[in-house]
Every structure is written in C-alpha cells, then in structure tokens.
Scaffold this motif. Structure first.
Motif, PDB file in Angstrom:
ATOM      1  N   ILE A 119       8.058  12.169  -3.805  1.00 27.01           N
ATOM      2  CA  ILE A 119       7.912  11.510  -2.504  1.00 27.01           C
ATOM      3  C   ILE A 119       6.694  10.589  -2.498  1.00 27.01           C
ATOM      4  O   ILE A 119       6.763   9.433  -2.062  1.00 27.01           O
ATOM      5  N   ILE A 120       5.566  11.087  -2.998  1.00 27.06           N
ATOM      6  CA  ILE A 120       4.321  10.302  -3.014  1.00 27.06           C
ATOM      7  C   ILE A 120       4.474   9.088  -3.925  1.00 27.06           C
ATOM      8  O   ILE A 120       4.082   7.968  -3.568  1.00 27.06           O
ATOM      9  N   TYR A 121       5.051   9.317  -5.098  1.00 28.19           N
ATOM     10  CA  TYR A 121       5.224   8.215  -6.064  1.00 28.19           C
ATOM     11  C   TYR A 121       6.133   7.129  -5.499  1.00 28.19           C
ATOM     12  O   TYR A 121       5.805   5.929  -5.566  1.00 28.19           O
ATOM     13  N   GLU A 122       7.258   7.531  -4.932  1.00 29.03           N
ATOM     14  CA  GLU A 122       8.219   6.556  -4.404  1.00 29.03           C
ATOM     15  C   GLU A 122       7.673   5.831  -3.175  1.00 29.03           C
ATOM     16  O   GLU A 122       7.953   4.650  -2.960  1.00 29.03           O
ATOM     17  N   ALA A 123       6.861   6.533  -2.370  1.00 29.07           N
ATOM     18  CA  ALA A 123       6.249   5.902  -1.201  1.00 29.07           C
ATOM     19  C   ALA A 123       5.296   4.796  -1.646  1.00 29.07           C
ATOM     20  O   ALA A 123       5.255   3.713  -1.043  1.00 29.07           O
ATOM     21  N   ALA A 124       4.538   5.071  -2.689  1.00 30.46           N
ATOM     22  CA  ALA A 124       3.614   4.071  -3.225  1.00 30.46           C
ATOM     23  C   ALA A 124       4.383   2.893  -3.815  1.00 30.46           C
ATOM     24  O   ALA A 124       4.023   1.724  -3.612  1.00 30.46           O
ATOM     25  N   LEU A 125       5.460   3.199  -4.531  1.00 34.48           N
ATOM     26  CA  LEU A 125       6.283   2.166  -5.171  1.00 34.48           C
ATOM     27  C   LEU A 125       6.873   1.219  -4.127  1.00 34.48           C
ATOM     28  O   LEU A 125       6.833  -0.013  -4.283  1.00 34.48           O
ATOM     29  N   LYS A 126       7.401   1.790  -3.034  1.00 34.68           N
ATOM     30  CA  LYS A 126       8.006   0.983  -1.964  1.00 34.68           C
ATOM     31  C   LYS A 126       6.975   0.064  -1.316  1.00 34.68           C
ATOM     32  O   LYS A 126       7.308  -1.039  -0.875  1.00 34.68           O
TER      33      LYS A 126
END
Length: 443
Positions: free
Chosen positions: A339-346
């Motif tokens: 969740i944290i990784y994908e939030a940063a990616l977005k």
C-alpha cells in the motif's frame, strides 16, 4: 506547587509535563517533538485493539509502532487481560515465588530446544544488561562487541565515550554519554551489520578480552546469506559468547525468535516487547553451562518476582499459538508495504522501504524529509490515524482499518507531492518540524 496544570490536554499538557518531568515523558520515543510539534495528541485515555482515544475523546487508528512495538495482539487483548486480572486478584506478588515463572520457563525452553535455562526481568534494557553480566561472568572478560540498539544502560552507551558518533548507525545520531563513567571507555565497540570484516577486525585487535558479541540479527533488511553463520564462527574463534537481541524482532512473525528460521543457534537470546503484549516482561534464554554463571554474580530486583509479567507472557504466547498470529501479522505487514509503495508510486514520490514485514520503516527521497514527514503525520492525524515513518503491523489491524489507512496515505502522498511541486510545503507545517536525532530533540 509552583506549577499546576489547569485542564491541559494534548501538546499543552506535554509542554507542562516538561516542567516537572525531565524530558516530558518516560520514554524517549514518546516525546511529542518527535512527531508533530504543537499538534501531537501526546496522551491517551483509552487504548483498545488498534484504536486510541485521546484526552479530548478523539479516536485514532494506530498505525505507528503500536505501543513502541509491545502490543502485537492489539491493546488490551481480552484473553491476556483476563489472565492478568486473575493474577492480580490472587495477589500479584508475595513472600513466596509465583508458579507462573516456572511455567513460562518451560514454555520458552520448549519453543527454543537448544536453550536450557531462563532468567527474567521486566524491560529490554534490563534483560540485555543481565545477558552481558552473564557473558562476562562466564568468560572472565570485560569487552563487548555490539551491533544494533541494545538499550540505555552504561555498558552500551559507553560505546560513545571513545567516539561520540559510534552509535549513530545503531541508535540515534548525537546520543550523549553524559553520566557514563569515563573508566568504561573502550569496553564496548560497535561493528557494522552484514560486514563480517568489521567484527573480525575488532576481535582480532584484542583477541582475549571480548566477553560477548551481541547483535540484532533481524532488523531493517535482515542478514545477508551466510552472514549470521560467519558471525557465529568468528565469535567462537575468539571465545566470545554470541547473543542474539530479539527484543524487537521476537514473537511477531514467528512463535519465538526469528533466528529459528535459520540454522544459526546463538549461545543466548533475549526477548521483550511483544512477548507479553504490553505488560512489562523480558527474558534471556541460554545454554546451561553459560547461564549457570549467573549464580556467581549478583543480579536481583524485587519486581522481577511479580506475577503479572509471566502470566501475561504465557497468555500471549498461547494466544499466538492458537490463532497463528505470526502468519497473520506477516501478511498484514506485506499488505501495508504494498500500500505504501503503490501510494508513493501513484504520487510520483521516490520511496525506500526497509524492515521485515512486521517492522516496516520508510523514507521518501525528497529534498527535506523531516519537513515532509511532519506534514505526513499532521495530514494523517486529520484523517484519524496515528502515523510515523515506522509502521508495525498488528494482529488487531482489520481489513477495514487497513482500507482506511490505504485511503488516507494515498490522499496524503498526493497532497504532499503537489505541495512539494508548488514549493509551498512549509506553509502547511505552521508549528515546527519534527526533530530527528537525540541532539536535535534537546535543542
């Protein structure tokens, strides 16, 4: 009294507390300056599961370390509380010993077959000091090689007497050694994690004076392949007792020490924090021939004979066993990491995530990380979530809680990215930036 609180709450109460309590709190990591100066709730009225209610009756979901890593089952677990209450009702302390400390010793030895004897304390720092005392008594030596965070006691902090930066990579930058006897200079030497040459160089320089090699084997990104085997080999070569500090890592993803996932068995291992789900308790396990040296030295404390600690530990371990807690906590940790990784990616934010799934930490690679992190903490507070750069997954984090965290962190990262781009982030942090490092907190 000269100073009296007048219905103060939150950060204002913390500011008042600093006038009558040095530092303001009993734990360094609970100082409000380490979160959001002026805005951090600071005090709680009630904590249940992963929900914390502050003095203003505002409720937050806890996605920090959840009680500094103590309450892996969630706050006030019903099963554990029932066991504690029974031990209190029947007398938490007596002239006689409590049977629970024997029952817990049997349970711990069963979980760690190569460990044959057990001693207790009530905090991580205490049990680590006991482990070092035992190692020194067994070997007749006085020096210690350390890697990781091992508490506040003189034997550990003395590492900074020789060089004030010695503990920068193990604890916090700028940790002072004031009050530690200067005669202890040179007795504790740090070595670098995953660099076996660093350890060998230290022991080789003074081959007959090192009593122990103590290391946190599972923190951050864990050991490289073959590293722990090499540490054990080097420690044995120079006659030093090998101690694994699993105060933080133990009883989260595994029922016992994380070292059980390897073929490396230390001479001693220490546990605390999660072992008793928020009730003070810690333990050191070791081989009989080493642990027997305990009787040749004096280590004793009244409240180590308290009944609530062992009762809570027994109930916690049995609950973990029955509910397969380790597997669930690891799964939730992996979900949070994604969740944290994908939030940063977005949000087009470069991120570094480290730690085993149950002990995650992250850092956004932005021009001013302390400022950005303070903004994140403030933004998440507004969304009803206690947050920081360390997120320990918890048995009580439900799918609903995790969905709420996901929504909040995505919104926060999106807002942060825009403010960084527009160069107006500082305007959203009006009351000061969180402190990073021991010396910064004192200023």
């Amino acid at each position: 009294m000269k100073h009296k609180k007048k219905n103060l709450k939150g950060y204002e109460l913390f500011k008042y507390a600093k006038k009558i309590i040095p530092g303001g709190s009993q734990l360094f990591g609970k100082r409000a300056e380490l979160y959001a100066p002026g805005l951090w709730p600071s005090y709680y009225k009630k904590a249940k599961g992963c929900e914390v209610t502050d003095l203003n009756n505002k409720k937050y979901l806890d996605f920090t370390m959840v009680g500094t890593g103590t309450s892996v089952l969630g706050y006030a677990n019903k099963t554990v509380n029932k066991s504690i209450q029974k031990s209190i009702d029947n007398g938490s302390i007596s002239t006689l010993n409590n049977k629970e400390e024997v029952d817990l010793a049997e349970l711990l030895v069963d979980l760690h077959p190569k460990m044959e004897m057990v001693r207790y304390a009530r905090s991580g720092g205490e049990i680590l000091s006991i482990a070092i005392r035992i190692a020194r008594a067994y070997t007749g030596r006085d020096k210690v090689a350390i890697c990781g965070y091992h508490g506040w006691h003189d034997w550990y902090i003395s590492a900074n007497l020789k060089n004030p930066n010695n503990l920068n990579n193990h604890l916090l930058a700028g940790i002072g050694s004031s009050g530690v006897p200067s005669l202890m200079k040179g007795l504790t030497t740090p070595f670098e994690f995953n660099e076996i040459e660093s350890l060998e160089k230290i022991l080789k320089k003074d081959p007959k004076r090192y009593a122990a090699v103590i290391i946190e084997p599972f923190r951050d990104n864990g050991p490289k392949k073959g590293y722990l085997e090499a540490v054990k080999s080097v420690a044995k070569k120079y006659g030093a007792v090998l101690i694994f500090d699993e105060i933080t890592s133990g009883f989260r993803e595994t029922l016992g020490g994380m070292y059980k996932n390897t073929k490396v068995i230390p001479d001693m291992v220490t546990f605390g924090k999660a072992i008793s789900n928020g009730i003070p308790m810690s333990a050191v396990l070791g081989r009989r021939k080493i642990m027997k040296s305990f009787t040749s030295t004096f280590v004793s404390s009244t409240y180590w004979g308290d009944r609530t600690g062992p009762a809570a530990a027994i109930a916690t371990i049995n609950f973990m066993k029955k509910n397969n807690v380790g597997k669930q906590v690891k799964k939730k940790g992996l979900d949070l990491k994604k969740i944290i990784y994908e939030a940063a990616l977005k949000s087009k934010l470069d991120i570094t995530i480290s730690g085993m799934p149950s002990l995650l930490s992250y850092r956004l690679n932005v021009p001013n990380w302390p400022l950005a992190l303070t903004y994140i903490i403030i933004s998440m507070l507004k969304k009803g979530i206690l947050s920081n750069d360390r997120i320990y997954s918890n048995f009580s984090h439900s799918p609903k809680h995790i969905r709420k965290f996901k929504l909040a962190i995505n919104q926060t990262f999106k807002e942060l990215s825009k403010k960084i781009k527009d160069k107006n982030l500082k305007d959203s942090v009006p009351l000061g930036v969180k402190k990073m490092g021991f010396d910064k907190v004192l200023k």
